[in-house]
Write a protein that holds these residues in place. Sequence first.
Motif, short mmCIF file in Angstrom:
data_model
loop_
_atom_site.label_atom_id
_atom_site.label_comp_id
_atom_site.label_asym_id
_atom_site.label_seq_id
_atom_site.Cartn_x
_atom_site.Cartn_y
_atom_site.Cartn_z
N ALA A 426 0.83 -1.20 0.00
CA ALA A 426 0.00 0.00 0.00
C ALA A 426 0.87 1.25 0.00
N GLU A 427 0.70 2.08 -1.02
CA GLU A 427 1.45 3.34 -1.11
C GLU A 427 0.58 4.46 -0.54
N MET A 428 0.42 4.43 0.77
CA MET A 428 -0.42 5.39 1.48
C MET A 428 0.40 6.07 2.56
N GLU A 429 -0.05 7.24 2.97
CA GLU A 429 0.65 7.96 4.03
C GLU A 429 0.42 7.30 5.39
N LEU A 430 -0.83 6.94 5.68
CA LEU A 430 -1.17 6.30 6.96
C LEU A 430 -2.10 5.12 6.69
N PRO A 431 -1.56 3.99 6.21
CA PRO A 431 -2.42 2.86 5.85
C PRO A 431 -2.97 2.13 7.08
N LEU A 447 -5.75 6.77 6.38
CA LEU A 447 -6.26 7.71 7.38
C LEU A 447 -6.02 9.15 6.95
N ALA A 448 -4.94 9.40 6.21
CA ALA A 448 -4.63 10.76 5.78
C ALA A 448 -5.68 11.31 4.81
N LYS A 449 -6.41 10.42 4.14
CA LYS A 449 -7.42 10.87 3.19
C LYS A 449 -8.83 10.85 3.79
N MET A 450 -8.98 10.30 5.00
CA MET A 450 -10.34 10.23 5.56
C MET A 450 -10.96 11.61 5.83
N PRO A 451 -10.38 12.55 6.56
CA PRO A 451 -9.13 12.55 7.30
C PRO A 451 -9.31 12.24 8.79
N HIS A 452 -10.59 12.19 9.27
CA HIS A 452 -10.88 11.88 10.67
C HIS A 452 -11.90 10.76 10.70
N MET A 453 -11.93 10.02 11.81
CA MET A 453 -12.78 8.84 11.85
C MET A 453 -13.56 8.80 13.16
N LEU A 454 -14.84 8.48 13.04
CA LEU A 454 -15.73 8.33 14.19
C LEU A 454 -16.10 6.86 14.32
N MET A 455 -15.92 6.30 15.52
CA MET A 455 -16.16 4.88 15.75
C MET A 455 -17.13 4.74 16.91
N ALA A 456 -18.22 3.99 16.71
CA ALA A 456 -19.22 3.85 17.76
C ALA A 456 -19.79 2.44 17.75
N GLY A 457 -20.34 2.05 18.89
CA GLY A 457 -20.93 0.73 19.02
C GLY A 457 -21.22 0.42 20.47
N ALA A 458 -22.09 -0.53 20.70
CA ALA A 458 -22.45 -0.88 22.07
C ALA A 458 -21.27 -1.54 22.78
N THR A 459 -21.39 -1.69 24.07
CA THR A 459 -20.31 -2.27 24.89
C THR A 459 -20.04 -3.70 24.46
N PHE A 629 -16.50 14.61 10.42
CA PHE A 629 -15.99 13.24 10.49
C PHE A 629 -16.67 12.42 9.40
N PRO A 630 -16.21 12.55 8.14
CA PRO A 630 -16.87 11.82 7.05
C PRO A 630 -16.68 10.31 7.14
N ALA A 631 -15.57 9.86 7.70
CA ALA A 631 -15.33 8.41 7.82
C ALA A 631 -15.91 7.93 9.15
N ARG A 632 -16.81 6.96 9.08
CA ARG A 632 -17.47 6.48 10.29
C ARG A 632 -17.52 4.96 10.29
N ILE A 633 -17.35 4.41 11.48
CA ILE A 633 -17.40 2.96 11.67
C ILE A 633 -18.47 2.68 12.72
#
Length: 794
Positions: A426-431, A447-459, A629-633
Motif C-alpha cells: 500500500a502506497e499510502m501515508e497512513l495505511p 487515514l490521511a485521506k479520511m481525514p478523521h474517523m468516528l467509531m461507535a458501538g455498544a459495549t 468526520f466523514p469516515a465512520r465505523i
Amino acid sequence: MAKKRTKSKSKPTAANKKKVSLKPSKQNKIIFGSLLIVLSIALFFSFMSYYFTWQADQSLLSEFANRNAEAKNLLNKFGASVSHFFMYRGFGLASFAFPVLLAVTGLYLFLGLSGKGLIGKWIWGLVGVIWISVALGFFAIDQPLLGGLIGYEMNDFLQDYTGKIGVFLILVFVLMVILVRLFNFTPEGVANFFRKQRQQITSDFQKTASVSDETDESEETSLDLSPEDNEPTKVDTYTHKKDIPPLKSEAGLDVNLPEEEEEVDISLEVEKVEQEKEESDIKSEKLVKDFGEFDPKLELGNYKFPPLDLLDAHGASGGITINQEELEENKNRIVSTLKNYKIGIAQIKATIGPTVTLYEIVPEAGIRISKIKNLEDDIALSLAALGIRIIAPIPGKGTIGIEVPNKNATTVSMRSVIASNKFQKAEMELPIAFGKTISNETFVVDLAKMPHMLMAGATGQGKSVGLNAVITSLLYKKHPAEVKFVLVDPKKVELTLYNKIERHFLAKLPDSEDAIITDNTKVINTLNSLCIEMDNRYELLKTAMVRNIKEYNAKFKARKLNPNDGHKFLPYIVLVIDEFADLIMTAGKEVETPIARLAQLARAIGIHLIIATQRPSVNVITGIIKANFPARIAFRVTSKIDSRTILDAQGADQLIGRGDMLYTQGNDVTRLQCAFVDTPEVAKITDYVGSQRAYLDAHLLPEYVGEESGTSLDNDIADRDAMFREAAEVIVTAQQGSASLIQRKLKLGYNRAGRIIDQLEAAGIVGPFEGSKARQVLVPDIYSLEQLLENETK
C-alpha cells in the motif's frame, strides 16, 4: 601531396586555472578509493606468495593470535590467512579477480569517475570467478589449489545430478553467455576476424616475395569493410571541401587518392541552454549533492519494524470453509419466503465471507424493490438467524443483496491482513488494515485521506479491538519519526499497554508525567495544545509556500527549507480518544470546541482524529462533530436511532457483534469483519518496539497554560473567565447560585463552572459556600448587576 592537418591546442580557461576545493564527500571518496587500491595490492602479493609458501604456513593458520609465530607469506600471518581463505577455501586461481575488481573500484573513487558501470563489472567479475573456479575443478580435479574448495564442491554437486557431460555442457553454455554479453561475440564477427587474418597473412607474404611490384600489389590488396562500415551514418551535418591526407591500407601501404576535392562530413554539436535556476534551488541542490536528502529516520536508523511472528494466526490459516448444505438450505428458504409473498426470482448468487454470506438476487420484472425491503424480518424468521440485512439495490449492480450470517464464523486475524499483499504494497501515508470484506478481500484505507474517523458501538462489540487494529497497522508500517500518537483513555485500562512505546511513538504535554492521558483536565489542555500545534504548523506551511504536510516534508527533505528559520520535519499526529461520551459529560464545550476546530482545519497539517464512543446519542455525537468526520465505523448498536446517528442510515442494529462492522466514508456502506488482535499480541508488539533504542523523551507538544481559577480572595478582573458575565446573568436571573445551573445553561464542564462560581463570590454576586444548599444570590436583578460591573471597571 596532401596537406598535413594541424591540431589546435586548447587554451587553458579560467575555470581550469581556478584552484579546486574538495568537498567532504569527494575527500571521503578519495580516502576510501586509496584504501581499496592499497588493499588490492596487498591481496595480489598475498595470493602470489601463497603458491610458494602455503605448505610452510599451513601449521600457523590456527595460531593467528600468537605474536611470536611468523609466516613465510610476504604479508606474514595476514597474508597467509587471507590467501588460505580465498585460494584454498574459496575460488582458487580465480580469486586473483578480487584484487583487480578492488583496484578498479578504488580508481573509480580516487579519480572521481562516475560509477555507472561499476556494478556491472562486479556482477560479471563474480560470474567469471565462479565459472573459472568450476572449470578448474572440472579439468584439474586432482589439484584443489587451482579451483579452490568452492570449485571442487560445486563441480562435485553438479556431477551428482548431470554427470560429467552435463557439467561440460553447462560450462560451455555459461562461457557462451559471457562471450556474447561482454565481448559481443557473433558468428559473423568470428568469420570477419579469420578473413582479416588470412588477408593480412596474404598481403605480408606478397610484400616479402616481390619488393619491386610493391605498389601494384598494394593496389590489388582488397580492403575489407564490414557491412556496418558501408552504411552511411545519418546525422545532421554541414559539408566542407578540403584536401584529404593519404590513407593507409591494412597492409601498411600508402593508398594515393586522386587529387580532386571530396566532400567531408563535419558533425554539428548543439549546446543545450539550461534554464537559469534560483539561488535557493542552487543551494539546496548543492546540499543534497554533498550530504544527500535529509533523512528523518537517521536518529533511529537501526529501528526494526515488528515482525509478523508477534501476531497469532487464530486458527485462520485454513481460510474460509464452504458449507454447501448451509448455502443450499439458505437459498431455498429465501426463495420460498419470497414466493409466499408472490415475489419471483430470476437469478440468485452467493458470495461467502468470513462472517457473512451475501446472496445476490435478481427479481423478476415488475417487482418493486420496497416490497422486498419490507420483508427483512420475515426472511430473518424463516432463516432463524440474527443480523439479516437487505441492501436494495446493491450500489453499482442491478441486484438486491441479502446478507446472512454464517453458522460457523471464521476469525479474521490481524496477522492475515498485515501479511496481505494489499497492505504490504500500500502506497499510502497512513495505511490502516481494518479487516476483510464479504468477498474475503483485505480492506485497507488511508487515514490521511479520511481525514478523521468516528467509531461507535455498544459495549463489548469490538471498539477497543478496532482501535488496536488501527494502531497496530500504523506500528507495522510507519517509522517512529513519521507518526506520533496522542492517546486519551478515560477508562484508564484500554490503552495502558502503549506506555512502553512512549519514547518511540507517543506525544504529550511538556509537564505531563504519563503520555497516555486519563485526567479530563489534561485532556482539555492537550486538545488546546494540539490547536496551538496546528496554528504553528500552518505558519510553517505559509512560510514554506506549500499547501499540505506532504509537500512541506518533501521540500524539507530536499533541503530547501532552513532549520535556522524554525523549519523542521513534521510527523503525522494521530489523536485517539477511546470513550468520548465520558469527556462530553464531564467537560462539555471545553472539549467539543477544540475538537471541532481540529476536525475542520487540521487535515492539511497532518493531525488526524479517531474518536470512539459506546453511547452514540445526539448529545454526544453532535452535528458539528458529524459534519467534520466523514469516515465512520459502526459496530453493533441496540437501536435503529443509534445506527442513524452514526451512519445516517440503518443497518448497524442488525449486525451480529464480535467485530462485525459497517464502514462508510460519505458514500457507500461496506460491511467488514474487523481483524482480531488480542491483548497479549499488543503486549508483544509494544515490548518489541519498546526494547529498541528510543528518543530521549516523548514528542513534546506546545505548552498550553489553562485559565486560572478565581478564589474568594482574588477579584482581579483581568483573570476572570471569558464567560463570567454570561454566568452572572444566568445566576441573577434564576436567583440560584449553583455550579450545576451554569453547567446546564452554558454547557460548561464542572471544573470551569466551579471556577466561575468562585469568581462570582469574589465579585460579591453570590454568597459563600453553604454545604448542600445553593449559594445566596446577593444581586437582586439584572440592572443592579450592570451597575455593579460598571462600578468595578471605573
